[in-house]
Design an enzyme around this catalytic site. Structure first.
Site, PDB file in Angstrom:
ATOM      1  CB  SER A   8      22.596 -79.939   9.071  1.00  0.00           C
ATOM      2  OG  SER A   8      23.492 -80.627   8.222  1.00  0.00           O
ATOM      3  CE1 TYR A  18      18.928 -83.795   8.075  1.00  0.00           C
ATOM      4  CE2 TYR A  18      20.741 -82.682   6.966  1.00  0.00           C
ATOM      5  CZ  TYR A  18      20.192 -83.236   8.104  1.00  0.00           C
ATOM      6  OH  TYR A  18      20.906 -83.247   9.273  1.00  0.00           O
TER       7      TYR A  18
END
Length: 260
Positions: free
Chosen positions: A142, A155
């Site tokens: 990401s 995350y």
């Protein structure tokens, strides 16, 4: 470059980015195991993509946090397709909280799916790749593999960890013909991202429109979401590239949200 005849595993492939990657691979002649926690959904996608061809798809039930389930799913892929040439570790979820409010059980769940899942699927595929002297492992990172945002401690931690796993695999696997990469998308409007909009609006005390315009797209050069097709094209590039000249790399696709 092409993927004709390559046999691939894509986790979390029954929807979203994983499905788009599987479609891209199959349209270029690869065969793909649609590995997903939801077997019914995986079977439906496998039938849909096989009908489109020219490659074919099989459905594999897989909980990426369960070592036995991962090993069984990888073995089923090898038994049905003959080998595993490409692994795309894509399965993931999102849970957002401020650090002081983050339940430890949810922290562990996030790391188990994103980071343990990547490790377990890699570990299961490597013996097959090493035996044939080739293979590519692609991790779905990401922008948060490079950058941090409020509310996303688990995350961000997991996605940063994938960078280290990929680089280590590139070092270990190079002499055995195995390479690894990380794709780092910006905000892609999948159900995973859409779920975050009201959650972040609540936790940040702003409107949902502000979450989209300021938090998600405010740093882009054109206020556009990255698309699943954008990410599928990058996954194709990494999988189709023919030599170890390209290994241990990460590419950010974020409309300029983050620039290396």
């Amino acid at each position: 470059m092409n993927m004709t005849g390559k046999n691939c595993i894509v986790t979390g492939a029954a929807s979203g980015i994983g499905k788009a990657i599987a479609l891209k691979y199959i349209s270029d002649g690869a065969n793909v195991a649609i590995a997903d926690l939801k077997l019914d959904a995986a079977q439906a996608v496998a039938a849909e993509l096989t009908a489109m061809g020219p490659g074919r798809a099989i459905a594999v039930e897989m909980d990426v946090t369960d070592e036995d389930a991962v090993n069984a799913g990888v073995q089923k892929t090898v038994d049905d397709l003959g080998s595993v040439d490409v692994l795309v570790s894509n399965a993931g979820i999102q849970i957002v909280h401020r650090i002081e409010d983050f339940p430890f059980s949810e922290w562990k769940k996030m790391l188990a799916i994103h980071l343990d899942g990547a490790f377990l699927t890699t570990k299961a595929c490597l013996p097959h790749m090493y035996a044939q002297g080739s293979g590519t492992v692609i991790y779905m990172g990401s922008v948060h593999s490079k950058e941090a945002s409020p509310l996303k401690s688990a995350y961000v931690t997991a996605k940063h960890g994938l960078m280290g796993l990929s680089r280590t695999l590139a070092k270990e696997g190079g002499l055995k013909g195995v390479r690894s990469h990380v794709i780092c998308p910006g905000f892609v409007k999948t159900p995973l991202v859409e779920k975050q909009i009201p959650e972040q609006a609540r936790d940040l005390g702003i409107s949902e429109e502000e979450v989209v315009s300021k938090v998600m797209l405010g740093k882009t050069v054109d206020t556009e979401f990255t698309t699943i097709e954008d990410i599928a094209n990058l996954a194709w590039l990494f999988a189709a590239f023919p030599t170890n000249a390209l290994t241990g790399q990460s590419i950010v696709a974020s409309h300029g949200w983050f620039m290396n």
